[in-house]
Write an enzyme that holds these catalytic residues in place. Structure first.
Site, PDB file in Angstrom:
ATOM      1  N   ASP A 197       0.949  -1.227   0.097  1.00  0.00           N
ATOM      2  CA  ASP A 197       0.067   0.010  -0.086  1.00  0.00           C
ATOM      3  C   ASP A 197       0.509   1.239   0.101  1.00  0.00           C
ATOM      4  OD1 ASP A 197       1.109  -0.336   2.473  1.00  0.00           O
ATOM      5  OD2 ASP A 197      -1.075  -0.042   3.459  1.00  0.00           O
ATOM      6  N   GLN A 205      -7.318  -1.829  17.963  1.00  0.00           N
ATOM      7  CA  GLN A 205      -7.461  -1.817  19.131  1.00  0.00           C
ATOM      8  C   GLN A 205      -8.784  -1.891  19.877  1.00  0.00           C
ATOM      9  OE1 GLN A 205      -5.310   1.605  21.078  1.00  0.00           O
ATOM     10  NE2 GLN A 205      -3.449   1.159  19.966  1.00  0.00           N
ATOM     11  N   ASP A 227      -5.890  -9.503 -13.427  1.00  0.00           N
ATOM     12  CA  ASP A 227      -4.423  -8.815 -13.673  1.00  0.00           C
ATOM     13  C   ASP A 227      -3.623  -8.371 -12.798  1.00  0.00           C
ATOM     14  OD1 ASP A 227      -6.122  -6.771 -13.553  1.00  0.00           O
ATOM     15  OD2 ASP A 227      -5.911  -5.922 -15.529  1.00  0.00           O
ATOM     16  N   ALA A 261      -0.471  -8.384  17.429  1.00  0.00           N
ATOM     17  CA  ALA A 261      -0.073  -8.449  16.152  1.00  0.00           C
ATOM     18  C   ALA A 261       0.219  -7.403  15.309  1.00  0.00           C
ATOM     19  CB  ALA A 261      -1.372  -9.209  15.234  1.00  0.00           C
TER      20      ALA A 261
HETATM   21  N1  LIG Z   1      -5.701 -11.056  11.552  1.00  0.00           N
HETATM   22  C1  LIG Z   1      -5.288  -9.758  11.053  1.00  0.00           C
HETATM   23  N2  LIG Z   1      -6.300  -9.177  10.106  1.00  0.00           N
HETATM   24  C2  LIG Z   1      -5.716  -8.191   9.416  1.00  0.00           C
HETATM   25  C3  LIG Z   1      -4.489  -7.372   9.833  1.00  0.00           C
HETATM   26  C4  LIG Z   1      -3.726  -7.910  10.768  1.00  0.00           C
HETATM   27  O1  LIG Z   1      -2.497  -7.659  11.084  1.00  0.00           O
HETATM   28  N3  LIG Z   1      -4.111  -9.273  11.219  1.00  0.00           N
HETATM   29  N4  LIG Z   1      -4.104  -6.377   9.186  1.00  0.00           N
HETATM   30  C5  LIG Z   1      -5.016  -5.561   8.617  1.00  0.00           C
HETATM   31  C6  LIG Z   1      -4.601  -4.330   7.435  1.00  0.00           C
HETATM   32  S1  LIG Z   1      -3.579  -3.335   8.023  1.00  0.00           S
HETATM   33  C7  LIG Z   1      -4.895  -4.505   6.101  1.00  0.00           C
HETATM   34  S2  LIG Z   1      -4.277  -3.333   5.275  1.00  0.00           S
HETATM   35  C8  LIG Z   1      -5.717  -5.556   5.636  1.00  0.00           C
HETATM   36  C9  LIG Z   1      -4.970  -6.144   4.243  1.00  0.00           C
HETATM   37  O2  LIG Z   1      -6.039  -6.869   3.465  1.00  0.00           O
HETATM   38  P1  LIG Z   1      -5.682  -7.324   2.194  1.00  0.00           P
HETATM   39  O3  LIG Z   1      -5.419  -6.090   1.195  1.00  0.00           O
HETATM   40  O4  LIG Z   1      -7.040  -8.096   1.705  1.00  0.00           O
HETATM   41  O5  LIG Z   1      -4.742  -8.281   2.083  1.00  0.00           O
HETATM   42  P2  LIG Z   1      -3.789  -9.183   1.464  1.00  0.00           P
HETATM   43  O6  LIG Z   1      -3.163 -10.048   2.255  1.00  0.00           O
HETATM   44  O7  LIG Z   1      -2.694  -8.286   0.790  1.00  0.00           O
HETATM   45  O8  LIG Z   1      -4.844  -9.780   0.171  1.00  0.00           O
HETATM   46  C10 LIG Z   1      -4.772  -9.263  -0.796  1.00  0.00           C
HETATM   47  C11 LIG Z   1      -5.113 -10.364  -1.682  1.00  0.00           C
HETATM   48  O9  LIG Z   1      -5.344  -9.805  -2.810  1.00  0.00           O
HETATM   49  C12 LIG Z   1      -4.333 -10.532  -4.047  1.00  0.00           C
HETATM   50  N5  LIG Z   1      -3.970  -9.550  -4.918  1.00  0.00           N
HETATM   51  C13 LIG Z   1      -2.771  -8.535  -4.930  1.00  0.00           C
HETATM   52  N6  LIG Z   1      -3.012  -8.010  -6.069  1.00  0.00           N
HETATM   53  C14 LIG Z   1      -3.852  -8.271  -6.590  1.00  0.00           C
HETATM   54  C15 LIG Z   1      -4.314  -7.819  -8.067  1.00  0.00           C
HETATM   55  O10 LIG Z   1      -3.707  -6.962  -8.649  1.00  0.00           O
HETATM   56  N7  LIG Z   1      -5.314  -8.489  -8.693  1.00  0.00           N
HETATM   57  C16 LIG Z   1      -6.075  -9.336  -7.817  1.00  0.00           C
HETATM   58  N8  LIG Z   1      -7.095  -9.840  -8.448  1.00  0.00           N
HETATM   59  N9  LIG Z   1      -5.784  -9.879  -6.501  1.00  0.00           N
HETATM   60  C17 LIG Z   1      -4.671  -9.167  -6.235  1.00  0.00           C
HETATM   61  C18 LIG Z   1      -3.151 -11.220  -3.312  1.00  0.00           C
HETATM   62  O11 LIG Z   1      -2.911 -12.354  -3.692  1.00  0.00           O
HETATM   63  C19 LIG Z   1      -3.764 -11.464  -1.946  1.00  0.00           C
HETATM   64  O12 LIG Z   1      -4.524 -12.762  -1.838  1.00  0.00           O
HETATM   65  O13 LIG Z   1      -5.893  -6.684   6.447  1.00  0.00           O
HETATM   66  C20 LIG Z   1      -6.308  -6.536   7.857  1.00  0.00           C
HETATM   67  N10 LIG Z   1      -6.526  -7.490   8.691  1.00  0.00           N
HETATM   68  N1  LIG Z   2       7.109  -4.946   3.457  1.00  0.00           N
HETATM   69  C1  LIG Z   2       5.866  -4.403   4.081  1.00  0.00           C
HETATM   70  N2  LIG Z   2       5.516  -3.274   4.067  1.00  0.00           N
HETATM   71  C2  LIG Z   2       4.170  -3.135   4.763  1.00  0.00           C
HETATM   72  C3  LIG Z   2       3.432  -4.133   4.846  1.00  0.00           C
HETATM   73  C4  LIG Z   2       3.782  -5.492   4.890  1.00  0.00           C
HETATM   74  O1  LIG Z   2       3.111  -6.285   5.115  1.00  0.00           O
HETATM   75  N3  LIG Z   2       5.076  -5.557   4.459  1.00  0.00           N
HETATM   76  N4  LIG Z   2       2.047  -3.821   5.253  1.00  0.00           N
HETATM   77  C5  LIG Z   2       1.553  -2.380   4.967  1.00  0.00           C
HETATM   78  C6  LIG Z   2       0.203  -2.226   5.712  1.00  0.00           C
HETATM   79  S1  LIG Z   2      -1.044  -2.961   5.171  1.00  0.00           S
HETATM   80  C7  LIG Z   2       0.392  -1.275   6.589  1.00  0.00           C
HETATM   81  S2  LIG Z   2      -1.039  -1.284   7.744  1.00  0.00           S
HETATM   82  C8  LIG Z   2       1.580  -0.766   7.213  1.00  0.00           C
HETATM   83  C9  LIG Z   2       1.988  -0.900   8.626  1.00  0.00           C
HETATM   84  O2  LIG Z   2       3.109  -0.420   8.922  1.00  0.00           O
HETATM   85  P1  LIG Z   2       3.428   0.224  10.165  1.00  0.00           P
HETATM   86  O3  LIG Z   2       2.432   1.440  10.706  1.00  0.00           O
HETATM   87  O4  LIG Z   2       4.726   0.808  10.487  1.00  0.00           O
HETATM   88  O5  LIG Z   2       2.972  -0.926  11.328  1.00  0.00           O
HETATM   89  P2  LIG Z   2       3.910  -2.101  11.931  1.00  0.00           P
HETATM   90  O6  LIG Z   2       4.888  -2.620  10.942  1.00  0.00           O
HETATM   91  O7  LIG Z   2       2.694  -3.136  11.928  1.00  0.00           O
HETATM   92  O8  LIG Z   2       4.399  -1.795  13.068  1.00  0.00           O
HETATM   93  C10 LIG Z   2       3.518  -1.638  14.190  1.00  0.00           C
HETATM   94  C11 LIG Z   2       4.558  -0.951  15.350  1.00  0.00           C
HETATM   95  O9  LIG Z   2       3.347  -0.633  16.171  1.00  0.00           O
HETATM   96  C12 LIG Z   2       3.786  -0.992  17.546  1.00  0.00           C
HETATM   97  N5  LIG Z   2       2.710  -1.181  18.187  1.00  0.00           N
HETATM   98  C13 LIG Z   2       1.773  -2.340  18.453  1.00  0.00           C
HETATM   99  N6  LIG Z   2       0.934  -2.114  19.135  1.00  0.00           N
HETATM  100  C14 LIG Z   2       0.754  -0.983  19.797  1.00  0.00           C
HETATM  101  C15 LIG Z   2      -0.001  -0.123  20.430  1.00  0.00           C
HETATM  102  O10 LIG Z   2      -0.815  -0.573  21.021  1.00  0.00           O
HETATM  103  N7  LIG Z   2       0.312   1.125  20.423  1.00  0.00           N
HETATM  104  C16 LIG Z   2       1.266   1.660  19.695  1.00  0.00           C
HETATM  105  N8  LIG Z   2       1.878   3.079  19.993  1.00  0.00           N
HETATM  106  N9  LIG Z   2       2.096   1.122  18.950  1.00  0.00           N
HETATM  107  C17 LIG Z   2       1.791   0.014  18.820  1.00  0.00           C
HETATM  108  C18 LIG Z   2       4.513  -2.217  17.319  1.00  0.00           C
HETATM  109  O11 LIG Z   2       5.435  -2.448  18.396  1.00  0.00           O
HETATM  110  C19 LIG Z   2       5.313  -2.128  16.182  1.00  0.00           C
HETATM  111  O12 LIG Z   2       6.661  -1.331  16.313  1.00  0.00           O
HETATM  112  O13 LIG Z   2       2.683  -1.096   6.387  1.00  0.00           O
HETATM  113  C20 LIG Z   2       2.603  -1.497   5.104  1.00  0.00           C
HETATM  114  N10 LIG Z   2       3.680  -1.604   4.530  1.00  0.00           N
HETATM  115  S1  SF4 Z   3       6.189  -2.613  -2.874  1.00  0.00           S
HETATM  116 FE1  SF4 Z   3       5.820  -1.021  -4.278  1.00  0.00          FE
HETATM  117  S2  SF4 Z   3       4.606   0.291  -3.305  1.00  0.00           S
HETATM  118 FE2  SF4 Z   3       5.357  -0.870  -1.662  1.00  0.00          FE
HETATM  119  S3  SF4 Z   3       7.115   0.143  -1.033  1.00  0.00           S
HETATM  120 FE3  SF4 Z   3       7.747  -1.290  -2.426  1.00  0.00          FE
HETATM  121  S4  SF4 Z   3       7.631   0.087  -4.211  1.00  0.00           S
HETATM  122 FE4  SF4 Z   3       6.633   1.049  -2.739  1.00  0.00          FE
HETATM  123 MO   LIG Z   4      -2.967  -1.947   6.576  1.00  0.00          MO
END
Ligand SMILES: Nc1nc2c(c(=O)[nH]1)N[C@H]1C(S)=C(S)[C@@H](COP(=O)(O)OP(=O)(O)OC[C@H]3O[C@@H](n4cnc5c(=O)[nH]c(N)nc54)[C@H](O)[C@@H]3O)O[C@H]1N2
Ligand SMILES: Nc1nc2c(c(=O)[nH]1)N[C@H]1C(S)=C(S)[C@@H](COP(=O)(O)OP(=O)(O)OC[C@H]3O[C@@H](n4cnc5c(=O)[nH]c(N)nc54)[C@H](O)[C@@H]3O)O[C@H]1N2
Ligand code: SF4
Ligand SMILES: [Mo]
Length: 715
Positions: A12, A291, A451, A587
């Site tokens: 994202d 939370q 796609d 988590a």
């Molecule tokens: N238990 C638990 N649940 C969570 C979270 C957590 O920490 N724990 N985190 C939450 C957060 S922060 C987020 S952002 C959400 C993320 O929720 P999602 O955005 O649904 O998470 P992804 O795991 O990236 O799943 C995306 C799916 O889309 C598919 N996909 C990716 N790109 C494309 C595309 O271009 N086209 C198609 N057709 N498919 C594609 C991938 O293969 C993958 O299976 O989950 C939330 N839910």
């Molecule tokens: N490479 C990579 N990049 C990503 C993602 C990925 O899966 N991989 N996921 C994307 C997505 S969907 C998201 S939402 C972002 C998330 O990216 P960030 O916002 O950076 O979140 P996290 O990496 O989950 O880091 C969570 C931090 O929050 C702290 N934390 C946990 N619980 C609490 C709390 O109750 N209070 C406070 N103040 N801190 C707490 C943890 O100790 C940890 O250091 O990253 C995005 N970018």
């Molecule tokens: S995967 Fe793509 S959108 Fe995410 S940080 Fe890397 S270059 Fe940026």
């Molecule tokens: Mo997220």
């Protein structure tokens, strides 16, 4: 050489990419060399596209549900059969028995699915944004009418709640942070872990997990008591200040210090630093989004920005916009009759993200001349996920018997994974629009090959946060028979008899329609890169009162406390046996080489982290007889997972971090085999979605402290 500009959505971060193509050679570069935000994942486009595991033709499950026995079918056969089975569910149970779970960012057509649903007559939509950013947006909306965009360029004080940005995670914000710190901005990092970003901070507040709301109630207490707020702004633009002052009087720094496990003087000092800054920002971070106290946590952030006078200075509130056809306008919510809106799952349980809350902005929208129902991040009119999964399991209030998972790994992306699996097993029709045979796809009747971002033209953004249109150009051919989501939606709409609402033959025609009010076409946008629309009510607050609501009328009307508070989360399964579950778990802390549940197939990325790890403080590990790198069982009163130990000084004593999103595509498919290890490793196995573990107003699950665990070395 051909040059194309695109937006990477491997995560994202949405980094702007320049692709240079010469014959069969391709180079992927940051679009702006002065701001080179791009990570190692973005260059793996062809490895991803051409991966042998990629679903490249429509597949039909010919076994029982969850047996994952696949037969290749044509697109026409798939769409004919899906349309027929969908109609059968509608005929038997009504259109509200059809649900959609979707991540628009992953497939590039914000608004179009809602349009389809509104024609069909179902309000039951869920999106990951309900757990991530969108719920924050909705709390912001209740306070000042819209989400904020933080002004990084001018910021002199940054307050982070758990963000740990780096070159592999939101690199553009990382670069903005670096620039701000270089010019002397103060960084306050609130994070229980000692992260890399926390080490760079001027103040690191290592609060207990989930106590952010308490901390900020203390800050507001100090700011009001010491007169550090912007009196003119509060008097002219806010309502509810006296009630707020009364509420925060209950949170003096000493009490807050005890709740958060930090020093009272640090609470005072950081409150003063924030309030006295010229251009402070509190950028969005996900730590507050899942939370038990999410609503209060985010409300406090909103209140701080407002009373300290930063709104529409360093933090911009755009509001809904006009010009091109926004995602929400495309959704055409007015096509959904009021009686169907009223049936939305969750309106009586956790209504803040549902139509019930959306209805409360009607008069404000009329006052400001907004001619359509806005939707900030695909969450403004969504159903409550826990209520949806219960209805899918047959627990009422009415049956839900068909679900479409659109670029969304639904089974793994909420709490109570076993309950979601049961919900899927009880469906008449499950369709996944995917790249891979994910755990969710394994429970489907049809897996439709989508796609990927480099293979499609995208009119962005997918959400209506800011008044802008962007353009992402295709620079690779779709693999096999992979198609875009508009093709599927249009194909179903034609078969179900509502073509009239989908008159555009393909996405290019659709994009021209959306851009027409701006007087440009898709081809012209592709040349200029972006186009801006206009906020309808610039500088004004689209709340029921037209003011910043420090005491929220929307929350009050929905039956909730209009003011923020801090409640200690519950863990009833642990009651009477606290010693058996000594660790607080959370988590989060995202994996660098993957993105949520995606990218585990990519060999080069997987090699960097082959197995799922939990973090434990070395002193705790010693007490448990756990050494680094051994398989352990992490268990709550609700479920268990197997994870590899990682001894980590940064992890506070008495706490464990569990990872999100782990499944192993190389392991056996199907429900009996544990859904390719999702049941063995994913965090959704540990956290329940019972009411006591949800934020009451929003319904989002609590994954940030409150649930406790024990750990043992696996036999
Ligand atoms: N238990 C638990 N649940 C969570 C979270 C957590 O920490 N724990 N985190 C939450 C957060 S922060 C987020 S952002 C959400 C993320 O929720 P999602 O955005 O649904 O998470 P992804 O795991 O990236 O799943 C995306 C799916 O889309 C598919 N996909 C990716 N790109 C494309 C595309 O271009 N086209 C198609 N057709 N498919 C594609 C991938 O293969 C993958 O299976 O989950 C939330 N839910
Ligand atoms: N490479 C990579 N990049 C990503 C993602 C990925 O899966 N991989 N996921 C994307 C997505 S969907 C998201 S939402 C972002 C998330 O990216 P960030 O916002 O950076 O979140 P996290 O990496 O989950 O880091 C969570 C931090 O929050 C702290 N934390 C946990 N619980 C609490 C709390 O109750 N209070 C406070 N103040 N801190 C707490 C943890 O100790 C940890 O250091 O990253 C995005 N970018
Ligand atoms: S995967 Fe793509 S959108 Fe995410 S940080 Fe890397 S270059 Fe940026
Ligand atoms: Mo997220």
């Amino acid at each position: 050489m051909e040059t194309k500009y695109a937006t990477c959505v491997f995560c994202d971060g949405q980094c702007a990419v320049k692709a240079e193509i010469e014959g069969d050679r391709m180079r992927v570069l940051p679009a702006n060399p002065d701001f080179p935000a791009l990570c190692s994942k973005a260059t793996m486009i062809d490895e991803y596209r051409l991966h042998p595991d990629r679903v490249a033709v429509p597949l039909k499950n010919v076994g029982a549900r969850g047996e994952a026995q696949w037969q290749e079918v044509t697109w026409d056969q798939a769409l004919d059969e899906i349309a027929e089975r969908l109609q059968a569910v509608v005929d038997a149970h009504g259109p509200e028995a059809v649900a959609f779970a979707e991540m628009p960012l992953n497939m590039g057509f914000g608004g179009i699915t809602r349009r389809f649903m509104n024609c069909l007559g179902t309000p039951n939509y869920t999106a990951p944004t309900q757990l991530c950013m969108g719920n924050t947006a909705q709390v912001n909306r209740a306070t000042y009418g819209w989400f904020v965009s933080s002004g990084w360029a001018q910021a002199d004080c940054i307050v982070y709640f758990g963000q740990d940005r780096d070159g592999e995670r939101w690199p553009h914000e990382y670069l903005a942070l670096n620039a701000a710190l270089e010019r002397g901005a103060v960084l306050i990092e609130v994070d229980p872990r000692e992260t890399v970003t926390a080490k760079r901070a001027d103040y690191h507040l290592r609060i207990r997990y989930g106590t952010d709301a308490a901390l900020m109630l203390g800050w507001i207490n100090v700011i009001i008591a010491e007169g550090l707020y912007d009196r003119a702004f509060v008097e002219n633009s806010c309502i509810g200040f006296d009630e707020l002052a009364e509420r925060v009087a209950e949170y003096p720094p000493e009490r807050v210090a005890e709740l958060c496990g930090i020093d009272a003087e640090l609470v005072r000092e950081t409150a003063r630093v924030y309030a006295r800054a010229q251009a402070a920002i509190i950028p969005w971070g996900v730590a507050g989004d899942m939370q038990r106290n999410s609503t209060s946590m985010v409300r406090c952030q909103c209140i701080l920005r407002a009373i300290c006078g930063f709104l529409n200075k360093s933090e911009t509130v755009f509001g809904p916009s006009l010009g091109g056809v926004t995602n929400a306008q495309l959704a055409a919510f007015d096509l959904l009759p009021p009686e169907k809106r009223a049936l939305q799952l969750g309106v009586d349980t956790h209504p803040l993200l549902t139509f019930k809350a959306s209805n409360l902005y009607r008069s404000a929208l009329e006052r400001e001349g907004v001619p359509y129902e806005p939707d900030i991040l695909g969450e403004s009119c969504a159903c409550d996920p826990a209520t949806l999964f219960a209805a899918m399991r047959g627990e009422g209030p009415y049956p839900v018997k068909a679900v479409f998972c659109v670029a969304n790994n639904t089974v793994m992306s909420y709490a109570n994974q076993p309950g979601i699996v049961d919900a899927f097993m009880n469906q008449d029709l499950v369709v996944a629009f995917e790249h891979w045979m994910t755990p969710t796809a394994q429970l489907s009747d049809y897996v439709l090959p989508g796609d990927m971002w480099a293979e499609r033209d995208v009119l962005g953004p997918q959400f209506d946060l800011a008044p802008v249109f962007s353009c992402s150009q295709a620079f690779r051919e779709p693999v096999g028979e992979c198609k875009n989501w508009y093709y599927v939606v249009k194909g179903l709409a034609d078969r179900l008899g509502f073509s009239v609402h989908f008159p555009w033959a393909d996405e290019d025609e659709l994009y021209d329609f959306r851009l027409a009010p701006l007087g440009i076409t898709w081809d012209e946008l592709a040349k200029q890169g972006r186009a801006t629309t206009k906020p309808v009510a610039p500088g004004r607050f689209v709340t029921p009162s037209g003011k910043v609501e420090l005491a929220s009328s929307v929350l009050a009307d929905l039956g909730f406390d209009p003011l923020p508070s801090y409640e200690e989360p519950a863990d009833p399964g642990r009651e009477g046996r606290a010693d058996a579950f000594p660790y607080t778990i959370f988590a989060g802390f995202r994996e660098r080489p993957s993105y949520n549940t995606n990218l585990h197939q990519m060999e080069a990325l997987r090699a960097r982290q082959p197995e799922p790890q939990f973090f434990i403080n070395p002193a705790d590990a010693a007490g448990e007889g756990v050494v680094d790198g051994v398989w352990c069982v992490v268990e709550t009163a609700y479920g268990q997972v197997e994870l590899l130990s990682k001894l980590d000084e940064a992890q506070p004593a008495g706490t464990l971090r569990v990872p999100h999103g782990w499944w192993k595509p190389e392991t056996a498919q199907g429900v009996a085999a544990g859904l390719s290890s999702a049941n063995l490793h994913n965090d959704g196995m540990l956290f329940p979605d019972a009411d006591w573990n949800l934020d009451p107003a929003q319904g989002v699950p609590n994954l940030r402290g409150g649930i406790h665990a024990r750990v043992r070395v696996k036999e």
